[in-house]
Motif scaffolding. Structure first.
Motif, PDB file in Angstrom:
ATOM      1  N   THR A 246       0.808  -1.231   0.000  1.00 30.19           N
ATOM      2  CA  THR A 246       0.000   0.000   0.000  1.00 30.19           C
ATOM      3  C   THR A 246       0.838   1.277   0.000  1.00 30.19           C
ATOM      4  O   THR A 246       0.310   2.363   0.197  1.00 30.19           O
ATOM      5  CB  THR A 246      -0.948   0.031   1.230  1.00 30.19           C
TER       6      THR A 246
ATOM      7  N   VAL B 141       0.487   6.772  -0.735  1.00 29.90           N
ATOM      8  CA  VAL B 141      -0.177   5.659  -0.074  1.00 29.90           C
ATOM      9  C   VAL B 141      -1.369   5.260  -0.958  1.00 29.90           C
ATOM     10  O   VAL B 141      -1.953   6.097  -1.646  1.00 29.90           O
ATOM     11  CB  VAL B 141      -0.635   6.049   1.350  1.00 29.90           C
TER      12      VAL B 141
ATOM     13  N   PRO C  99      -7.595   2.234   0.087  1.00 30.60           N
ATOM     14  CA  PRO C  99      -8.566   1.311  -0.504  1.00 30.60           C
ATOM     15  C   PRO C  99      -9.824   2.058  -0.962  1.00 30.60           C
ATOM     16  O   PRO C  99     -10.398   2.831  -0.202  1.00 30.60           O
ATOM     17  CB  PRO C  99      -8.892   0.349   0.651  1.00 30.60           C
TER      18      PRO C  99
ATOM     19  N   SER D  15       4.121  12.097   9.572  1.00 27.75           N
ATOM     20  CA  SER D  15       3.466  10.788   9.694  1.00 27.75           C
ATOM     21  C   SER D  15       3.249  10.259   8.281  1.00 27.75           C
ATOM     22  O   SER D  15       2.924  11.025   7.362  1.00 27.75           O
ATOM     23  CB  SER D  15       2.131  10.901  10.441  1.00 27.75           C
ATOM     24  N   GLY D  16       3.448   8.961   8.103  1.00 29.50           N
ATOM     25  CA  GLY D  16       3.195   8.315   6.815  1.00 29.50           C
ATOM     26  C   GLY D  16       3.876   9.006   5.649  1.00 29.50           C
ATOM     27  O   GLY D  16       5.087   9.297   5.690  1.00 29.50           O
TER      28      GLY D  16
ATOM     29  N   SER E  82       6.838   8.950  11.783  1.00 27.72           N
ATOM     30  CA  SER E  82       5.960   7.995  12.446  1.00 27.72           C
ATOM     31  C   SER E  82       5.160   7.194  11.424  1.00 27.72           C
ATOM     32  O   SER E  82       4.493   7.766  10.567  1.00 27.72           O
ATOM     33  CB  SER E  82       5.004   8.771  13.370  1.00 27.72           C
ATOM     34  N   VAL E  83       5.272   5.872  11.531  1.00 21.36           N
ATOM     35  CA  VAL E  83       4.537   4.979  10.625  1.00 21.36           C
ATOM     36  C   VAL E  83       3.960   3.820  11.428  1.00 21.36           C
ATOM     37  O   VAL E  83       4.403   3.547  12.537  1.00 21.36           O
ATOM     38  CB  VAL E  83       5.460   4.404   9.509  1.00 21.36           C
ATOM     39  N   ARG E  84       2.999   3.137  10.818  1.00 19.79           N
ATOM     40  CA  ARG E  84       2.415   1.997  11.533  1.00 19.79           C
ATOM     41  C   ARG E  84       3.403   0.840  11.614  1.00 19.79           C
ATOM     42  O   ARG E  84       3.587   0.244  12.654  1.00 19.79           O
ATOM     43  CB  ARG E  84       1.154   1.552  10.795  1.00 19.79           C
TER      44      ARG E  84
ATOM     45  N   GLU F  45       7.226   0.639   6.327  1.00 21.38           N
ATOM     46  CA  GLU F  45       6.796   1.936   5.791  1.00 21.38           C
ATOM     47  C   GLU F  45       7.813   3.049   6.059  1.00 21.38           C
ATOM     48  O   GLU F  45       7.560   4.206   5.716  1.00 21.38           O
ATOM     49  CB  GLU F  45       5.432   2.313   6.391  1.00 21.38           C
TER      50      GLU F  45
ATOM     51  N   THR G  20       4.622   2.474  15.233  1.00 18.22           N
ATOM     52  CA  THR G  20       3.598   2.449  16.291  1.00 18.22           C
ATOM     53  C   THR G  20       2.838   1.127  16.426  1.00 18.22           C
ATOM     54  O   THR G  20       2.133   0.922  17.408  1.00 18.22           O
ATOM     55  CB  THR G  20       2.587   3.584  16.045  1.00 18.22           C
ATOM     56  N   ARG G  21       2.941   0.248  15.404  1.00 23.25           N
ATOM     57  CA  ARG G  21       2.131  -0.976  15.498  1.00 23.25           C
ATOM     58  C   ARG G  21       2.957  -2.254  15.365  1.00 23.25           C
ATOM     59  O   ARG G  21       2.453  -3.277  14.902  1.00 23.25           O
ATOM     60  CB  ARG G  21       1.026  -0.946  14.428  1.00 23.25           C
TER      61      ARG G  21
ATOM     62  N   ARG H 124       2.772   7.555  19.671  1.00 24.93           N
ATOM     63  CA  ARG H 124       2.459   8.652  18.759  1.00 24.93           C
ATOM     64  C   ARG H 124       3.259   9.914  19.117  1.00 24.93           C
ATOM     65  O   ARG H 124       3.535  10.167  20.292  1.00 24.93           O
ATOM     66  CB  ARG H 124       0.965   8.944  18.793  1.00 24.93           C
TER      67      ARG H 124
ATOM     68  N   PRO I 250       2.662  13.193  19.410  1.00 26.43           N
ATOM     69  CA  PRO I 250       2.247  14.164  20.434  1.00 26.43           C
ATOM     70  C   PRO I 250       2.535  13.685  21.855  1.00 26.43           C
ATOM     71  O   PRO I 250       2.946  14.476  22.713  1.00 26.43           O
ATOM     72  CB  PRO I 250       0.736  14.308  20.195  1.00 26.43           C
TER      73      PRO I 250
ATOM     74  N   ASN J 256      -0.913  13.355   8.762  1.00 20.78           N
ATOM     75  CA  ASN J 256      -2.227  13.132   9.350  1.00 20.78           C
ATOM     76  C   ASN J 256      -2.793  14.422   9.981  1.00 20.78           C
ATOM     77  O   ASN J 256      -2.122  15.045  10.804  1.00 20.78           O
ATOM     78  CB  ASN J 256      -2.060  12.032  10.416  1.00 20.78           C
TER      79      ASN J 256
ATOM     80  N   GLU K 197      -5.077  14.894  12.230  1.00 18.64           N
ATOM     81  CA  GLU K 197      -5.287  14.847  13.688  1.00 18.64           C
ATOM     82  C   GLU K 197      -3.962  15.067  14.414  1.00 18.64           C
ATOM     83  O   GLU K 197      -3.910  15.695  15.464  1.00 18.64           O
ATOM     84  CB  GLU K 197      -5.881  13.487  14.097  1.00 18.64           C
ATOM     85  N   LEU K 198      -2.903  14.522  13.824  1.00 20.22           N
ATOM     86  CA  LEU K 198      -1.561  14.741  14.371  1.00 20.22           C
ATOM     87  C   LEU K 198      -1.239  16.241  14.333  1.00 20.22           C
ATOM     88  O   LEU K 198      -0.766  16.823  15.314  1.00 20.22           O
ATOM     89  CB  LEU K 198      -0.529  13.954  13.549  1.00 20.22           C
TER      90      LEU K 198
HETATM   91  N1  LIG Z   1      -0.333   1.701   6.843  1.00 19.16           N
HETATM   92  C1  LIG Z   1      -0.980   0.591   6.504  1.00 19.16           C
HETATM   93  O1  LIG Z   1      -0.609  -0.533   6.932  1.00 19.16           O
HETATM   94  C2  LIG Z   1      -2.170   0.632   5.598  1.00 19.16           C
HETATM   95  C3  LIG Z   1      -2.689  -0.538   5.095  1.00 19.16           C
HETATM   96  C4  LIG Z   1      -3.799  -0.457   4.273  1.00 19.16           C
HETATM   97  C5  LIG Z   1      -4.361   0.746   3.984  1.00 19.16           C
HETATM   98  N2  LIG Z   1      -3.865   1.882   4.498  1.00 19.16           N
HETATM   99  C6  LIG Z   1      -4.529   3.145   4.170  1.00 19.16           C
HETATM  100  O2  LIG Z   1      -3.667   4.217   4.356  1.00 19.16           O
HETATM  101  C7  LIG Z   1      -4.226   5.163   5.247  1.00 19.16           C
HETATM  102  C8  LIG Z   1      -3.355   5.281   6.458  1.00 19.16           C
HETATM  103  O3  LIG Z   1      -2.054   5.472   6.043  1.00 19.16           O
HETATM  104  P1  LIG Z   1      -0.844   5.637   7.005  1.00 19.16           P
HETATM  105  O4  LIG Z   1      -0.659   4.438   7.876  1.00 19.16           O
HETATM  106  O5  LIG Z   1       0.278   6.093   6.168  1.00 19.16           O
HETATM  107  O6  LIG Z   1      -1.289   6.928   7.869  1.00 19.16           O
HETATM  108  P2  LIG Z   1      -1.755   7.113   9.361  1.00 19.16           P
HETATM  109  O7  LIG Z   1      -2.942   6.327   9.708  1.00 19.16           O
HETATM  110  O8  LIG Z   1      -1.865   8.591   9.513  1.00 19.16           O
HETATM  111  O9  LIG Z   1      -0.534   6.544  10.263  1.00 19.16           O
HETATM  112  C9  LIG Z   1       0.800   6.995  10.130  1.00 19.16           C
HETATM  113  C10 LIG Z   1       1.391   7.242  11.516  1.00 19.16           C
HETATM  114  O10 LIG Z   1       0.713   8.340  12.114  1.00 19.16           O
HETATM  115  C11 LIG Z   1       0.253   7.939  13.398  1.00 19.16           C
HETATM  116  N3  LIG Z   1      -0.992   8.624  13.732  1.00 19.16           N
HETATM  117  C12 LIG Z   1      -2.224   8.392  13.244  1.00 19.16           C
HETATM  118  N4  LIG Z   1      -3.128   9.225  13.797  1.00 19.16           N
HETATM  119  C13 LIG Z   1      -2.431   9.992  14.670  1.00 19.16           C
HETATM  120  C14 LIG Z   1      -2.805  11.034  15.563  1.00 19.16           C
HETATM  121  N5  LIG Z   1      -4.071  11.436  15.675  1.00 19.16           N
HETATM  122  N6  LIG Z   1      -1.850  11.585  16.324  1.00 19.16           N
HETATM  123  C15 LIG Z   1      -0.577  11.172  16.223  1.00 19.16           C
HETATM  124  N7  LIG Z   1      -0.151  10.192  15.418  1.00 19.16           N
HETATM  125  C16 LIG Z   1      -1.076   9.618  14.634  1.00 19.16           C
HETATM  126  C17 LIG Z   1       0.041   6.447  13.296  1.00 19.16           C
HETATM  127  O11 LIG Z   1       0.027   5.904  14.592  1.00 19.16           O
HETATM  128  P3  LIG Z   1      -1.024   4.722  14.999  1.00 19.16           P
HETATM  129  O12 LIG Z   1      -0.453   3.453  14.474  1.00 19.16           O
HETATM  130  O13 LIG Z   1      -1.029   4.814  16.500  1.00 19.16           O
HETATM  131  O14 LIG Z   1      -2.351   5.045  14.384  1.00 19.16           O
HETATM  132  C18 LIG Z   1       1.222   6.042  12.445  1.00 19.16           C
HETATM  133  O15 LIG Z   1       2.370   5.937  13.230  1.00 19.16           O
HETATM  134  C19 LIG Z   1      -5.575   4.755   5.624  1.00 19.16           C
HETATM  135  O16 LIG Z   1      -6.477   5.644   5.012  1.00 19.16           O
HETATM  136  C20 LIG Z   1      -5.702   3.351   5.085  1.00 19.16           C
HETATM  137  O17 LIG Z   1      -6.857   3.293   4.288  1.00 19.16           O
HETATM  138  C21 LIG Z   1      -2.768   1.836   5.299  1.00 19.16           C
END
Ligand SMILES: NC(=O)c1ccc[n+]([C@@H]2O[C@H](COP(=O)([O-])OP(=O)(O)OC[C@H]3O[C@@H](n4cnc5c(N)ncnc54)[C@H](OP(=O)(O)O)[C@@H]3O)[C@@H](O)[C@H]2O)c1
Ligand SMILES: Cc1cc2nc3c(=O)[nH]c(=O)nc-3n(C[C@H](O)[C@H](O)[C@H](O)COP(=O)(O)OP(=O)(O)OC[C@H]3O[C@@H](n4cnc5c(N)ncnc54)[C@H](O)[C@@H]3O)c2cc1C
Length: 273
Positions: A38, A89, A92, A135-136, A163-165, A169, A199-200, A210, A212, A240, A242-243
């Motif tokens: 992804t 990214v 879906p 993030s991401g 920061s990534v999951r 990534e 983070t995961r 995270r 913050p 992100n 929210e971040l």
């Molecule tokens: N990354 C994947 O494995 C994956 C797989 C399939 C689809 N997607 C799609 O990609 C999108 C997400 O992409 P992404 O993983 O690059 O972005 P993301 O959800 O923004 O996560 C990236 C990083 O930011 C952190 N984060 C998220 N919300 C936060 C907040 N409110 N405050 C501080 N840190 C925060 C996450 O921590 P946390 O882990 O604590 O949330 C993670 O470390 C989604 O819309 C999804 O549909 C991603």
């Protein structure tokens, strides 16, 4: 003044809104790297007239040129590279990113002739430490900034937090750890501290919460070996929303402000959705 590469207001927020055809160029995909199923990064040809500042974004268009779908994408390449590079990214069901993920080397896409945005170092008052918090895919513009010789000359410390999951990534992890490249070293005085945060996947990185939270409890500063200080620290946040919101609140409470009416501030933000 020419229209290309100027700092000017963000384009229309209409979903998929894009420039007319004469305001974009057709570029060819040169290289694609799949970091995970992804997450991909890709290079395209660069029109010789395309100008941008590190931290800027442009708009990419896909599909039939008359009815292309457009989305903003940050430039991850250096302002002096002969190609353009992006990290993306795959969301879906996403109207744009699902199409983007099927691109092959040799395919074409549209690139807006202009670049946009306020996530540039000239939005910040002079300082000593530059904190880049991503993030991401928010890493992209910081990669471009880290390839700008000026930041290596003008700052004492560069601190990149990504920061990534999942560990896979952490795009360009080795390349970042190897910075500065020789061509950036000539009059460089800054050092780089790279702090990946997964983070995961417990145990993948020392920092695993995270951003913050890490900022609020002092762990980020301890890991960076630097203290946040209003006089000397400058911060950029990307990814992100929210971040961004949370960091804006925490930093705002400590007296940090964004650029207001042309007065450079201590922090700058870019939200991706
Ligand atoms: N990354 C994947 O494995 C994956 C797989 C399939 C689809 N997607 C799609 O990609 C999108 C997400 O992409 P992404 O993983 O690059 O972005 P993301 O959800 O923004 O996560 C990236 C990083 O930011 C952190 N984060 C998220 N919300 C936060 C907040 N409110 N405050 C501080 N840190 C925060 C996450 O921590 P946390 O882990 O604590 O949330 C993670 O470390 C989604 O819309 C999804 O549909 C991603
Ligand atoms: C200034 C700016 C610069 C951007 N730069 C980039 C970039 O360099 N790389 C990039 O991948 N995207 C970037 N985006 C987001 C990008 O424009 C699209 O939103 C994204 O590709 C998804 O498009 P879509 O049509 O597939 O889905 P959309 O309908 O646009 O988005 C659907 C949902 O996907 C999620 N989402 C969107 N973008 C991301 C993302 N980057 N990371 C995690 N979740 C996301 C959000 O929950 C969003 O509501 C940027 C956005 C802005 C405003």
């Amino acid at each position: 003044m020419g229209a290309i590469g100027e700092l000017r207001p963000a384009p229309s927020a209409l979903p998929g809104a894009g420039p007319s055809l004469e305001k974009s160029t057709t570029e060819r995909v040169l290289q694609i790297r799949h970091w995970t199923p992804t997450l991909l990064s890709f290079r395209t040809t660069r029109h010789r007239g395309f100008r941008f500042r590190p931290g800027h974004y442009t708009r990419l268009g896909l599909g039939d040129p008359e009815a292309a779908v457009w989305r903003p994408y940050s430039l991850a390449s250096a302002a002096y590279d002969e190609f353009l590079e992006f990290i993306a990214v795959r969301v879906p069901g996403g109207a744009f990113s699902e199409k983007l993920a099927t691109l092959r080397v040799g395919d074409t896409l549209q690139v807006d002739k202009a670049s946009y945005g306020f996530l540039t170092v000239d939005q910040l008052a002079p300082g000593k430490d530059l904190w880049l918090l991503a993030s991401g895919t928010g890493l992209g513009p910081f990669l471009s900034i880290l390839h700008d010789p000026a930041v290596w000359r003008d700052y004492r410390r560069l601190i990149l937090v990504h920061s990534v999951r999942r560990a896979a990534e952490l795009a360009w992890r080795e390349d970042i750890a190897a910075l500065p490249r020789p061509e950036l070293r000539a009059d460089a005085t800054a050092t780089l501290r790279y702090l990946p945060v997964v983070t995961r996947e417990p145990g993948a990185t020392t920092l695993a919460e995270r951003i913050p939270l890490l900022l609020a409890d002092g762990r980020l500063e301890a890991a960076a070996g630097a203290t946040l200080d209003l006089a000397d620290s400058r911060l950029m946040v990307c990814g992100n929303p929210e971040l961004a919101k949370e960091l804006r609140r925490i930093l705002g409470e400590r007296g940090y402000a964004t650029n207001r009416r042309g007065m450079p501030g201590q922090m700058a933000f870019e939200k991706y959705w």
